[in-house]
Design an enzyme around this catalytic site. Sequence first.
Site, PDB file in Angstrom:
ATOM      1  N   ASP A 148       0.865  -1.181   0.000  1.00 35.58           N
ATOM      2  CA  ASP A 148       0.000   0.000   0.000  1.00 35.58           C
ATOM      3  C   ASP A 148       0.907   1.238   0.000  1.00 35.58           C
ATOM      4  O   ASP A 148       1.597   1.517   0.986  1.00 35.58           O
ATOM      5  CB  ASP A 148      -0.880  -0.041   1.264  1.00 35.58           C
ATOM      6  CG  ASP A 148      -1.894   1.098   1.322  1.00 35.58           C
ATOM      7  OD1 ASP A 148      -1.668   2.131   0.678  1.00 35.58           O
ATOM      8  OD2 ASP A 148      -2.901   0.928   2.039  1.00 35.58           O
ATOM      9  N   HIS A 149       0.878   1.945  -1.094  1.00 40.06           N
ATOM     10  CA  HIS A 149       1.832   3.062  -1.243  1.00 40.06           C
ATOM     11  C   HIS A 149       1.489   4.241  -0.327  1.00 40.06           C
ATOM     12  O   HIS A 149       2.297   5.156  -0.157  1.00 40.06           O
ATOM     13  CB  HIS A 149       1.859   3.517  -2.711  1.00 40.06           C
ATOM     14  CG  HIS A 149       3.192   4.059  -3.136  1.00 40.06           C
ATOM     15  ND1 HIS A 149       4.186   4.405  -2.257  1.00 40.06           N
ATOM     16  CD2 HIS A 149       3.700   4.309  -4.369  1.00 40.06           C
ATOM     17  CE1 HIS A 149       5.227   4.861  -2.919  1.00 40.06           C
ATOM     18  NE2 HIS A 149       4.968   4.810  -4.201  1.00 40.06           N
TER      19      HIS A 149
END
Length: 460
Positions: free
Chosen positions: A432-433
């Site tokens: 999850d950036h």
Amino acid sequence: MGELKTVLIPDIGDFSDVPVVEVFVQNGNHVNAEDPLIALESDKATIDIPAPFTGKIREIRVKPGDKVSEGSPIAIIEIADSGGNTDTESVLRKPDSTEKNKRSEEATSEKAPQVITHAAQTESNENVIKAEVKQIYPASPPIQPAPADVAATKAHAGPSVRRFARELGVNLDLIIGSGPKHRILKEDVQAFVKAGLSRVCVNGKSAPVETGLNLLPWPQVDFARHGPVEIKSLSRIKQIAGANLHRNWVMIPHVTQFDEADITDLEALRKESNTAEKQNAVKLTLLSFLMKALIASLKKFPEFNASLDKNANGETNLIIKRYYHIGFAVDTVNGLVVPVIRDVDQKGVVAIARELSELSALARENKLKPEQMQGAGFTISSLGGIGGTAFTPIINAPEVAILGVSKANYKPVYRDGEFVPRLVLPLSLSYDHRVIDGAAAARFTSHLAEVLTDMRLALL
Ligand code: CAO
């Protein structure tokens, strides 16, 4: 000396006692017909009073703050062209009705004003700029940052409009006004702000804000028209898993980091251990070693064993888990399920392997209890027993990362001046950036690869 004419306030509709907000000319100034002389500001609109003819200002009769009505004298102009109107005492210039209507339309219109850039403020290139701006922003202008000193701008606007722009942080240099000679009106500033609020910048150009995905409807096809078909309903697991996967794919900004681990020595150890362990009837699978190695990496990089969480005040926090429960995807006839091995950090490879085998058997028999599928902080999806070189697994919300494992293969690896055959395991880490940076992801997979290459590191 030319003829002197007094300029009076023309018919300005129902307005009377309207304050003068700005005087644009001084004694001795040359003015052309239509140049604005003064600006009036009523509750509803800003009105420029233009020079009715070309000439020289000989006297100014008003100052900012004075109140004027139709017929009030503004200035005396020595006309340049005596061949024009010869009415000696006064000239009451009534704007023609078409022009008046146009002005009032402009003043109340929601149409956005045109926009120019800082580098382009001269009248000479204004038309070119207007054309360019129209091309880039056909409907309305983009949001632009206002300069620190908005008041210092040379834009053509009265003091009240400047004050209004300053209050809103609008850079007047970015607006071409809809008043005469592109004088900026209060309405222009309002339209500029309105347009800005309804747009976002994409690649430096404005784009409409869309709150939904705004997709086309799904294609409706009668497949039977094209050939024989069979209708099969989706399993309950597929329906539930599908809805979860869809949400996670849409809501989490995924990035996948690919890496490789040299597991030659690990595979030798695993094979050797399996020979010795056969009496216990527990097969040590690669996945059980992977889980052990993973714990070492999660301890070193705790943000991978975490979840995003909003508190009561709406603030987003990262919850870092100090427990190590690992989910693993199991492929069953009914679809994908994810059992969870709890406290992997407290278990040895043999215990992990035993649980892996038990839980995958339960999964395939559709006998997993809800609590056996809850509480994971991180998930592994291994397709290694099947094949493939890499893939992009979908994060299992509310986790922030998932490790995909593909089939290990022997590859020539350059070592000490020669190519040697090594068993190389492909790793695909989706993260999850919003939580994890690319550099952290690369460090994580590098560390995991190191541990898998030398499992002694998992003991440290
Ligand atoms: N590379 C090469 N060989 C591998 C391997 C890998 N990465 N992983 C497993 N293998 C081998 C094993 O060594 C085993 O060979 P041997 O019998 O010779 O020892 C064989 O493949 C079968 O292994 P396995 O798949 O039964 O065992 P596992 O512990 O590796 O996997 C489980 C268990 C439950 C993960 C697996 O059965 C499974 O269901 N995988 C599918 C998961 C899935 O569908 N993921 C996709 C989810 S979508 O994101």
